[in-house]
Design a protein around this motif. Structure first.
Motif, PDB file in Angstrom:
ATOM      1  N   ALA A  76       0.826  -1.206   0.000  1.00 53.23           N
ATOM      2  CA  ALA A  76       0.000   0.000   0.000  1.00 53.23           C
ATOM      3  C   ALA A  76       0.863   1.260   0.000  1.00 53.23           C
ATOM      4  O   ALA A  76       0.494   2.272  -0.603  1.00 53.23           O
ATOM      5  N   LEU A  77       2.026   1.210   0.644  1.00 53.04           N
ATOM      6  CA  LEU A  77       2.917   2.368   0.629  1.00 53.04           C
ATOM      7  C   LEU A  77       3.565   2.553  -0.739  1.00 53.04           C
ATOM      8  O   LEU A  77       3.771   3.683  -1.191  1.00 53.04           O
ATOM      9  N   SER A  78       3.888   1.453  -1.403  1.00 56.44           N
ATOM     10  CA  SER A  78       4.428   1.544  -2.761  1.00 56.44           C
ATOM     11  C   SER A  78       3.400   2.156  -3.708  1.00 56.44           C
ATOM     12  O   SER A  78       3.734   3.006  -4.537  1.00 56.44           O
ATOM     13  N   ILE A  79       2.172   1.715  -3.579  1.00 58.16           N
ATOM     14  CA  ILE A  79       1.104   2.259  -4.418  1.00 58.16           C
ATOM     15  C   ILE A  79       0.868   3.730  -4.093  1.00 58.16           C
ATOM     16  O   ILE A  79       0.629   4.545  -4.996  1.00 58.16           O
ATOM     17  N   LEU A  80       0.972   4.091  -2.822  1.00 56.77           N
ATOM     18  CA  LEU A  80       0.802   5.492  -2.423  1.00 56.77           C
ATOM     19  C   LEU A  80       1.844   6.386  -3.098  1.00 56.77           C
ATOM     20  O   LEU A  80       1.513   7.485  -3.561  1.00 56.77           O
ATOM     21  N   VAL A  81       3.073   5.924  -3.178  1.00 54.09           N
ATOM     22  CA  VAL A  81       4.123   6.711  -3.835  1.00 54.09           C
ATOM     23  C   VAL A  81       3.777   6.921  -5.307  1.00 54.09           C
ATOM     24  O   VAL A  81       3.867   8.045  -5.832  1.00 54.09           O
ATOM     25  N   TYR A 115     -10.478  11.234  -5.686  1.00 57.13           N
ATOM     26  CA  TYR A 115     -10.878   9.956  -5.089  1.00 57.13           C
ATOM     27  C   TYR A 115      -9.730   8.948  -5.076  1.00 57.13           C
ATOM     28  O   TYR A 115      -9.592   8.173  -4.128  1.00 57.13           O
ATOM     29  N   LEU A 116      -8.908   8.946  -6.106  1.00 54.67           N
ATOM     30  CA  LEU A 116      -7.788   8.013  -6.165  1.00 54.67           C
ATOM     31  C   LEU A 116      -6.756   8.322  -5.089  1.00 54.67           C
ATOM     32  O   LEU A 116      -6.237   7.405  -4.435  1.00 54.67           O
ATOM     33  N   VAL A 117      -6.466   9.593  -4.877  1.00 51.09           N
ATOM     34  CA  VAL A 117      -5.520   9.983  -3.828  1.00 51.09           C
ATOM     35  C   VAL A 117      -6.086   9.617  -2.456  1.00 51.09           C
ATOM     36  O   VAL A 117      -5.364   9.102  -1.587  1.00 51.09           O
ATOM     37  N   PHE A 118      -7.381   9.850  -2.257  1.00 52.18           N
ATOM     38  CA  PHE A 118      -8.001   9.486  -0.980  1.00 52.18           C
ATOM     39  C   PHE A 118      -7.959   7.973  -0.764  1.00 52.18           C
ATOM     40  O   PHE A 118      -7.655   7.508   0.344  1.00 52.18           O
ATOM     41  N   ALA A 119      -8.241   7.201  -1.797  1.00 53.29           N
ATOM     42  CA  ALA A 119      -8.226   5.736  -1.669  1.00 53.29           C
ATOM     43  C   ALA A 119      -6.826   5.216  -1.373  1.00 53.29           C
ATOM     44  O   ALA A 119      -6.652   4.319  -0.535  1.00 53.29           O
ATOM     45  N   ALA A 120      -5.817   5.773  -2.031  1.00 50.51           N
ATOM     46  CA  ALA A 120      -4.447   5.317  -1.793  1.00 50.51           C
ATOM     47  C   ALA A 120      -3.994   5.674  -0.376  1.00 50.51           C
ATOM     48  O   ALA A 120      -3.349   4.855   0.295  1.00 50.51           O
ATOM     49  N   ASN A 121      -4.348   6.864   0.096  1.00 44.21           N
ATOM     50  CA  ASN A 121      -3.993   7.242   1.465  1.00 44.21           C
ATOM     51  C   ASN A 121      -4.729   6.381   2.484  1.00 44.21           C
ATOM     52  O   ASN A 121      -4.152   5.994   3.504  1.00 44.21           O
ATOM     53  N   SER A 122      -5.972   6.057   2.212  1.00 41.04           N
ATOM     54  CA  SER A 122      -6.740   5.228   3.146  1.00 41.04           C
ATOM     55  C   SER A 122      -6.209   3.799   3.194  1.00 41.04           C
ATOM     56  O   SER A 122      -6.139   3.199   4.265  1.00 41.04           O
ATOM     57  N   ALA A 123      -5.801   3.271   2.053  1.00 37.76           N
ATOM     58  CA  ALA A 123      -5.223   1.928   2.035  1.00 37.76           C
ATOM     59  C   ALA A 123      -3.893   1.907   2.780  1.00 37.76           C
ATOM     60  O   ALA A 123      -3.607   0.965   3.528  1.00 37.76           O
ATOM     61  N   ALA A 124      -3.086   2.943   2.584  1.00 43.02           N
ATOM     62  CA  ALA A 124      -1.814   3.018   3.302  1.00 43.02           C
ATOM     63  C   ALA A 124      -2.042   3.174   4.797  1.00 43.02           C
ATOM     64  O   ALA A 124      -1.325   2.584   5.608  1.00 43.02           O
ATOM     65  N   CYS A 173       0.230  14.591   5.549  1.00 41.84           N
ATOM     66  CA  CYS A 173       0.386  15.438   4.351  1.00 41.84           C
ATOM     67  C   CYS A 173      -0.494  14.923   3.215  1.00 41.84           C
ATOM     68  O   CYS A 173      -1.066  15.713   2.457  1.00 41.84           O
ATOM     69  N   GLY A 174      -0.603  13.614   3.099  1.00 41.93           N
ATOM     70  CA  GLY A 174      -1.446  13.025   2.055  1.00 41.93           C
ATOM     71  C   GLY A 174      -2.911  13.358   2.238  1.00 41.93           C
ATOM     72  O   GLY A 174      -3.623  13.659   1.268  1.00 41.93           O
ATOM     73  N   TYR A 175      -3.383  13.305   3.483  1.00 39.12           N
ATOM     74  CA  TYR A 175      -4.785  13.656   3.720  1.00 39.12           C
ATOM     75  C   TYR A 175      -5.025  15.155   3.560  1.00 39.12           C
ATOM     76  O   TYR A 175      -6.106  15.571   3.137  1.00 39.12           O
ATOM     77  N   ALA A 176      -4.035  15.981   3.857  1.00 37.01           N
ATOM     78  CA  ALA A 176      -4.163  17.418   3.576  1.00 37.01           C
ATOM     79  C   ALA A 176      -4.263  17.643   2.065  1.00 37.01           C
ATOM     80  O   ALA A 176      -5.052  18.476   1.602  1.00 37.01           O
ATOM     81  N   ALA A 177      -3.491  16.884   1.297  1.00 39.07           N
ATOM     82  CA  ALA A 177      -3.586  16.971  -0.163  1.00 39.07           C
ATOM     83  C   ALA A 177      -4.956  16.519  -0.645  1.00 39.07           C
ATOM     84  O   ALA A 177      -5.500  17.088  -1.599  1.00 39.07           O
ATOM     85  N   CYS A 178      -5.534  15.514   0.022  1.00 39.82           N
ATOM     86  CA  CYS A 178      -6.885  15.070  -0.339  1.00 39.82           C
ATOM     87  C   CYS A 178      -7.900  16.192  -0.137  1.00 39.82           C
ATOM     88  O   CYS A 178      -8.784  16.392  -0.978  1.00 39.82           O
ATOM     89  N   LEU A 179      -7.780  16.900   0.964  1.00 40.09           N
ATOM     90  CA  LEU A 179      -8.701  18.014   1.222  1.00 40.09           C
ATOM     91  C   LEU A 179      -8.540  19.112   0.178  1.00 40.09           C
ATOM     92  O   LEU A 179      -9.536  19.663  -0.314  1.00 40.09           O
TER      93      LEU A 179
END
Length: 169
Positions: free
Chosen positions: A45-50, A90-99, A135-141
């Protein structure tokens, strides 16, 4: 101009998240002879997040360039931009949530599966990943705000002359 600043802010947050995750590693000596290194490659999940955050940052940069080179938008291009903004948000939110879900297992462990608590041994690694996820969730917002502004710009094209205008010209 508002979306330019927001897109630059989102891009910087996405790049920061990808860099914090990708360059984070910690090495520990276990049992006096075994060296174990924790990195983002240990959790898929972290690899996918990157990859997702890097692609979303590239999308924002391309959108900034498109808006500077071709400022006029027709309805088809506005729909395409709106749908892409929605998909990327939505994709950024999903990747952050999976990570985040994978990191919760690293913090708490899972005795049913025999998974140990990773963060007891690699505390600096886990703290840095936690900061990256914030930082990822701030980017989602920020991406959600960009998406709502994109929707406003799209539906303004369908409104009467003065209906959805914030300023009178």
């Amino acid at each position: 101009m508002d979306t330019l600043v927001l897109r630059l802010f989102a891009t910087s947050l996405l790049v920061l998240t990808a860099c914090l995750v990708a360059f984070d590693s910690q090495t520990k000596l276990l049992f006096y002879s075994i060296v174990r290194k924790a990195s983002f490659r240990d959790l898929n999940a972290l690899s996918i997040l990157v990859w997702v955050d890097s692609a979303a940052a590239a999308y924002n940069v391309l959108h900034i360039l498109r808006s500077r080179l071709f400022p006029q938008m027709d309805k088809n291009l506005a729909w395409f931009g709106y749908l892409l903004d929605q998909a990327v948000a939505y994709l950024v939110f999903a990747a952050n949530s999976a990570a985040l879900q994978g990191c919760v297992f690293a913090v708490s462990g899972q005795s049913n599966f025999g998974w140990m608590k990773v963060c007891d041994r690699y505390t600096r690694f886990c703290i840095q990943i936690g900061g990256a996820l914030m930082c990822g969730y701030a980017a989602c917002l920020v991406m959600a705000v960009i998406s709502s502004l994109s929707a406003y710009g799209l539906f303004r094209l369908y409104s009467p002359k003065h209906f959805l205008q914030l300023k009178h010209q």
